[in-house]
Design an enzyme around this catalytic site. Structure first.
Site, PDB file in Angstrom:
ATOM      1  N   LYS A   1       0.831  -1.221   0.000  1.00  0.00           N
ATOM      2  CA  LYS A   1       0.000   0.000   0.000  1.00  0.00           C
ATOM      3  C   LYS A   1       0.859   1.262   0.000  1.00  0.00           C
ATOM      4  O   LYS A   1       0.613   2.170  -0.773  1.00  0.00           O
ATOM      5  CB  LYS A   1      -0.915   0.042   1.241  1.00  0.00           C
ATOM      6  CG  LYS A   1      -2.028  -0.967   1.229  1.00  0.00           C
ATOM      7  CD  LYS A   1      -3.059  -0.683   2.310  1.00  0.00           C
ATOM      8  CE  LYS A   1      -2.496  -0.744   3.724  1.00  0.00           C
ATOM      9  NZ  LYS A   1      -2.023  -2.094   4.136  1.00  0.00           N
TER      10      LYS A   1
ATOM     11  N   ARG B   1      -9.803   1.942   8.788  1.00  0.00           N
ATOM     12  CA  ARG B   1      -9.382   0.568   9.032  1.00  0.00           C
ATOM     13  C   ARG B   1     -10.438  -0.220   9.799  1.00  0.00           C
ATOM     14  O   ARG B   1     -10.258  -1.391  10.073  1.00  0.00           O
ATOM     15  CB  ARG B   1      -8.114   0.588   9.850  1.00  0.00           C
ATOM     16  CG  ARG B   1      -6.927  -0.069   9.128  1.00  0.00           C
ATOM     17  CD  ARG B   1      -5.728   0.133  10.010  1.00  0.00           C
ATOM     18  NE  ARG B   1      -4.601  -0.655   9.661  1.00  0.00           N
ATOM     19  CZ  ARG B   1      -3.508  -0.169   9.055  1.00  0.00           C
ATOM     20  NH1 ARG B   1      -3.459   1.070   8.656  1.00  0.00           N
ATOM     21  NH2 ARG B   1      -2.478  -0.951   8.843  1.00  0.00           N
TER      22      ARG B   1
ATOM     23  N   ARG C   1      11.126  -7.232   4.941  1.00  0.00           N
ATOM     24  CA  ARG C   1      10.983  -5.813   4.537  1.00  0.00           C
ATOM     25  C   ARG C   1      11.949  -4.906   5.303  1.00  0.00           C
ATOM     26  O   ARG C   1      12.130  -5.054   6.508  1.00  0.00           O
ATOM     27  CB  ARG C   1       9.542  -5.387   4.798  1.00  0.00           C
ATOM     28  CG  ARG C   1       9.283  -3.910   4.578  1.00  0.00           C
ATOM     29  CD  ARG C   1       7.845  -3.649   4.318  1.00  0.00           C
ATOM     30  NE  ARG C   1       7.019  -3.653   5.514  1.00  0.00           N
ATOM     31  CZ  ARG C   1       5.727  -3.328   5.512  1.00  0.00           C
ATOM     32  NH1 ARG C   1       5.127  -2.994   4.377  1.00  0.00           N
ATOM     33  NH2 ARG C   1       5.031  -3.349   6.622  1.00  0.00           N
TER      34      ARG C   1
ATOM     35  N   ARG D   1      10.755  -2.399  10.692  1.00  0.00           N
ATOM     36  CA  ARG D   1       9.727  -1.837  11.569  1.00  0.00           C
ATOM     37  C   ARG D   1       9.504  -2.743  12.774  1.00  0.00           C
ATOM     38  O   ARG D   1       9.532  -3.962  12.647  1.00  0.00           O
ATOM     39  CB  ARG D   1       8.411  -1.682  10.792  1.00  0.00           C
ATOM     40  CG  ARG D   1       8.350  -0.411   9.988  1.00  0.00           C
ATOM     41  CD  ARG D   1       7.145  -0.339   9.078  1.00  0.00           C
ATOM     42  NE  ARG D   1       5.877  -0.770   9.651  1.00  0.00           N
ATOM     43  CZ  ARG D   1       4.714  -0.658   9.030  1.00  0.00           C
ATOM     44  NH1 ARG D   1       4.649  -0.095   7.837  1.00  0.00           N
ATOM     45  NH2 ARG D   1       3.607  -1.080   9.598  1.00  0.00           N
TER      46      ARG D   1
ATOM     47  N   ARG E   1      -1.522  -8.672  12.958  1.00  0.00           N
ATOM     48  CA  ARG E   1      -2.041  -7.609  12.080  1.00  0.00           C
ATOM     49  C   ARG E   1      -2.981  -8.190  11.019  1.00  0.00           C
ATOM     50  O   ARG E   1      -3.982  -7.576  10.648  1.00  0.00           O
ATOM     51  CB  ARG E   1      -0.875  -6.851  11.417  1.00  0.00           C
ATOM     52  CG  ARG E   1      -0.160  -5.925  12.402  1.00  0.00           C
ATOM     53  CD  ARG E   1       1.230  -5.548  11.932  1.00  0.00           C
ATOM     54  NE  ARG E   1       1.230  -4.719  10.747  1.00  0.00           N
ATOM     55  CZ  ARG E   1       2.305  -4.556   9.961  1.00  0.00           C
ATOM     56  NH1 ARG E   1       3.439  -5.161  10.236  1.00  0.00           N
ATOM     57  NH2 ARG E   1       2.226  -3.780   8.916  1.00  0.00           N
TER      58      ARG E   1
HETATM   59  P1  AMP Z   1       0.550   0.895   8.492  1.00  0.00           P
HETATM   60  O1  AMP Z   1       1.766   1.727   8.333  1.00  0.00           O
HETATM   61  O2  AMP Z   1      -0.602   1.387   7.683  1.00  0.00           O
HETATM   62  O3  AMP Z   1       0.819  -0.578   8.278  1.00  0.00           O
HETATM   63  O4  AMP Z   1       0.078   1.050  10.026  1.00  0.00           O
HETATM   64  C1  AMP Z   1       0.902   0.615  11.083  1.00  0.00           C
HETATM   65  C2  AMP Z   1       0.121   0.540  12.370  1.00  0.00           C
HETATM   66  O5  AMP Z   1      -0.384   1.832  12.713  1.00  0.00           O
HETATM   67  C3  AMP Z   1      -1.117  -0.351  12.365  1.00  0.00           C
HETATM   68  O6  AMP Z   1      -0.802  -1.720  12.562  1.00  0.00           O
HETATM   69  C4  AMP Z   1      -1.908   0.243  13.532  1.00  0.00           C
HETATM   70  O7  AMP Z   1      -1.366  -0.144  14.778  1.00  0.00           O
HETATM   71  C5  AMP Z   1      -1.650   1.734  13.348  1.00  0.00           C
HETATM   72  N1  AMP Z   1      -2.667   2.347  12.459  1.00  0.00           N
HETATM   73  C6  AMP Z   1      -2.464   2.883  11.223  1.00  0.00           C
HETATM   74  N2  AMP Z   1      -3.608   3.347  10.697  1.00  0.00           N
HETATM   75  C7  AMP Z   1      -4.578   3.097  11.633  1.00  0.00           C
HETATM   76  C8  AMP Z   1      -5.982   3.322  11.683  1.00  0.00           C
HETATM   77  N3  AMP Z   1      -6.650   3.876  10.652  1.00  0.00           N
HETATM   78  N4  AMP Z   1      -6.637   2.942  12.810  1.00  0.00           N
HETATM   79  C9  AMP Z   1      -5.998   2.392  13.855  1.00  0.00           C
HETATM   80  N5  AMP Z   1      -4.679   2.131  13.857  1.00  0.00           N
HETATM   81  C10 AMP Z   1      -3.962   2.473  12.766  1.00  0.00           C
END
Ligand code: AMP
Length: 218
Positions: free
Chosen positions: A13, A88, A127, A161, A172
Site C-alpha cells: 500500500k 481501518r 521488509r 519496523r 495484524r
Molecule cells: P501501516 O503503516 O498502515 O501498516 O500502520 C501501522 C500501524 O499503525 C497499524 O498496525 C496500527 O497499529 C496503526 N494504524 C495505522 N492506521 C490506523 C488506523 N486507521 N486505525 C488504527 N490504527 C492504525
C-alpha cells in the site's frame, strides 16, 4: 480525486500510494506514517499510539480519527487525496463519510490490493524501510539495496519496523480480517470498490492500479 487504498499488511500500500499520489497529483495520507512521525518526535499522540502499533493492534478511534480529520483539513487535501491505512474499521469508515458529507464531497473510488496470505508473511518478514521516507522500501531477498542497510534512493538508514516481526504480522492479519475487511464490504455496497492483484513488479501493479482507477472514476 479522492481515493481510499485498502489491502492487508504487506500488500504494498505504502509503495503504491506514493506512486499513485504522484501520478494523480494528490497528497498521500498515511495514518501509519503520521503515527510513526509522532512516535519519532516523542509527541503525546505518539506515546498513545506506540504500544498498540508494536502489538499489531489498531490505535483507538478516539486518537486516530482526530488525527486523520486534522490531516484532511490541511489545504493540500482540499482538491483530493489518497488515503492509505484509513479507514481501518467500520466506525472510521462511517465517520469519514460524515466528514466528507459535511464538506459536500464524496469518495471517487476504493482501490483494494489483493495478495495471498503466505506472500504477505514472506514480504513483511524481509521488509526494510528507509528512515527518511517510508515509501523507499526494500526486501532482503526480493529487492535488496545495493549496500546492506542503506537506501539506494536517498542514502537513508534502512530499518525493520517494530511491528514487522512474524508474530506481529500474524496479529495484524487477524485484525485486518476482523476489522478492515468489513470496510471493503461497506464500500462495495456503495459501488466504490475496484480490486486488483498486488502480485508482480511494483511498476506493473502501479499500471494495473492506474488503469483500474481510470475505468472506475472515468
Ligand atoms: P501501516 O503503516 O498502515 O501498516 O500502520 C501501522 C500501524 O499503525 C497499524 O498496525 C496500527 O497499529 C496503526 N494504524 C495505522 N492506521 C490506523 C488506523 N486507521 N486505525 C488504527 N490504527 C492504525
Amino acid at each position: 480525486m479522492r481515493i481510499v487504498l485498502v489491502g492487508p499488511p504487506g500488500a504494498g500500500k505504502g509503495t503504491q500510494a506514493a506512486y499513485l499520489a504522484k501520478n494523480l497529483s494528490i497528497p498521500h495520507i498515511s495514518t501509519g506514517d503520521l503515527f510513526r512521525a509522532n512516535i519519532s518526535q516523542g509527541t503525546p499522540l505518539g506515546k498513545q499510539a506506540q504500544e498498540y502499533m508494536k502489538a499489531g493492534r489498531l490505535v483507538p478511534d478516539e486518537v486516530t480519527i482526530g488525527m486523520a480529520k486534522d490531516r484532511l483539513e490541511q489545504p493540500d487535501a482540499a482538491e483530493g487525496f489518497l488515503l492509505d491505512g484509513f479507514p481501518r474499521n467500520l466506525n472510521q469508515a462511517k465517520v469519514l463519510d460524515e466528514i466528507l458529507d459535511e464538506k459536500g464531497i464524496a469518495l471517487d473510488g476504493v482501490l483494494d490490493l489483493e495478495v495471498p496470505e503466505d506472500e504477505v508473511v514472506k514480504r513483511i518478514a524481509g521488509r526494510r524501510v528507509c528512515r527518511n521516507e517510508s515509501s523507499h522500501v526494500f526486501h532482503v531477498t526480493y529487492s535488496p539495496p545495493k549496500t546492506e542497510g542503506v537506501c539506494d534512493v536517498c542514502g537513508g538508514e534502512l530499518y525493520q519496523r517494530d511491528d514487522d516481526s512474524e508474530d506481529t504480522v500474524r496479529k495484524r492479519l487477524e485484525v485486518y480480517h476482523r476489522e478492515t475487511e468489513p470496510v471493503i464490504d461497506y464500500y462495495k455496497a456503495q459501488g466504490l470498490v475496484v480490486t486488483i492483484s498486488a502480485l508482480g513488479k511494483v511498476t506493473e501493479v502501479t499500471q494495473r492500479a492506474m488503469e483500474a482507477l481510470r475505468l472506475k472514476t472515468g
